[in-house]
Design an enzyme around this catalytic site. Structure first.
Site, PDB file in Angstrom:
ATOM      1  CG  ASP A 181       3.825   2.148  20.034  1.00 13.22           C
ATOM      2  OD1 ASP A 181       3.987   1.226  20.856  1.00 13.22           O
ATOM      3  OD2 ASP A 181       3.241   3.203  20.300  1.00 13.22           O
ATOM      4  CD  GLU A 265       5.516  -1.506  23.100  1.00 18.45           C
ATOM      5  OE1 GLU A 265       5.961  -0.476  23.609  1.00 18.45           O
ATOM      6  OE2 GLU A 265       4.330  -1.863  23.209  1.00 18.45           O
ATOM      7  CG  ASP A 358       0.796   6.213  19.335  1.00 16.48           C
ATOM      8  OD1 ASP A 358       1.098   5.913  20.510  1.00 16.48           O
ATOM      9  OD2 ASP A 358      -0.365   6.455  18.970  1.00 16.48           O
TER      10      ASP A 358
END
Ligand SMILES: [Zn+2]
Length: 397
Positions: A181, A265, A358
């Protein structure tokens, strides 16, 4: 990217300037088209449509047709990327390019024979419609150059920067996967719990930079002193950029060799989760993103990290929909907007799981990639082309 000083002859310089002019013209046309776009209107033309329009324009205008189609198409592609970056919240909206400022163009589909070394300190690169242009062979040109960009700075100096895809790294074969992330307090969080930070400027360097910037503000425009201060600032910033690049290379190599599957992502889904305004789905996220002083720089570094991962671990990168990754509990799966206690802290009110926010997101990303996470709306949306305006249907309700 490795940059070299280009040494064109006066005639070649004219031809290079023409390429720059074409790239600028095409870029500005694209900016103009997108400026007319307003929410609710039919979307502004995307990359494919613009390419079609470019073909038409070339049929109509001799001067445009006389130029290189690669230069012109790449200008459109650069613009599409700039718009994608804008919608991802990592960059400002692309604006007009002025003559003499940030001039440049990109050449793709470069063959190995298009770059050669003439002597110890001299190399040549083949530029479409210009021919062989010499450059200073200040260090080894990377192998497997796929594209290059030629730029002219405000001082009139030309540079060529070669981009090469690094050789893929073999998977370890352990079956292990990792979620990554992008954070702000740290540069990246791993689902393993590890937090990674890009090395920035050292304390003394940062102090020096601040002092130089104050000096610059006081310096008289056009003065020698100002030029000197500017050069010193540029040097410090270049050092910072070098460290960031170095970190990206090391980190991407490490992840590619340590894990079979790397989940990140998908930033090309214009879910607007990172927009400055934020959304219902991601209220904390944008606040958090803004908290970073050089958010744009970090975000740009993130894009580069993913790009390098894709080069080094082709077929082993899974991009997942960023939706809910920051609000879902990675222990029990509950989506809870208030679980985020602070920028750094996640605490689930259903099961009591608490941890770094996170890392929690990274764990969700890893699980989503493995197909374990059940999206609240039933699965991922399909990513659209990167170069289009956000469609209402793609925006979170
Ligand atoms: Zn929970």
């Amino acid at each position: 990217m490795s940059r070299y000083r280009l040494q064109p002859t006066p005639a070649q310089e004219q031809a290079l300037l023409e390429h720059c002019g074409h790239a600028r013209f095409v870029w500005n046309l694209a900016v103009e088209q997108h400026q007319h776009w307003k929410p609710g209107r039919k979307s502004a033309p995307g990359f494919a449509e613009q390419c079609r329009q470019l073909t038409e324009a070339r049929a109509e205008f001799d001067w445009l047709r006389a130029g290189s189609i690669i230069v012109q198409q790449q200008a459109l592609k650069d613009f599409a990327q700039a718009m994608a970056n804008f919608f991802n919240g990592t960059h400002r909206r692309p604006t007009w390019r002025k003559a003499g400022r940030g001039e440049g163009f990109r050449i793709v589909a470069v063959k190995p024979a298009d770059v050669r070394r003439l002597s110890r300190n001299v190399g040549e690169v083949k530029v479409p419609k210009v021919g062989w242009v010499r450059f200073r062979w200040s260090r080894a040109v990377p192998e497997g150059v796929k594209s290059y960009r030629i730029t002219r700075d405000r001082a009139g100096r030309w540079h060529v920067a070669f981009a090469a895809a690094p050789a893929p790294i073999g998977a370890p074969g352990t079956g292990e996967s990792v979620g990554v992330d992008r954070g702000v307090a740290v540069s990246a969080a791993l689902s393993t719990g590890e937090l990674l930070s890009v090395p920035g400027l050292r304390e003394t360097e940062a102090v020096r930079l601040a002092r130089l910037q104050r000096k610059l503000a006081r310096a008289q425009r056009g003065s020698n002193r100002r030029a000197k201060v500017k050069a010193a600032i540029a040097k410090l910033k270049a050092r910072e950029a070098d460290r960031r690049k170095d970190w990206i290379e090391k980190t991407s190599t490490r992840l590619a060799s340590q894990f079979d599957v790397i989940a990140v992502e998908d930033l090309n889904i214009p879910a607007m989760t990172r927009s400055a305004k934020g959304t219902m789905d991601a209220p904390g996220r944008s606040v958090r993103a803004k908290a970073g002083l050089n958010r744009g720089i970090l975000a740009a570094g993130w894009g580069r990290l993913v790009e390098r991962l894709e080069h080094k671990a082709p077929g082993r990168i899974v991009k997942i929909n960023p939706r809910f990754t920051s609000q879902r509990c990675s222990a029990c799966g509950t989506v809870d907007r208030q679980a985020r206690e602070s920028q750094m802290r996640f605490r689930c009110r259903s099961c009591g799981y608490a941890g770094n926010a996170d890392v929690n997101a990274a764990r969700n990303i890893r699980m989503a990639a493995a197909g374990h996470a059940v999206d609240a709306r039933g699965g991922d949306r399909v990513a659209g082309p990167v170069n289009r305006e956000p469609q209402p249907v793609l925006l979170p309700a």
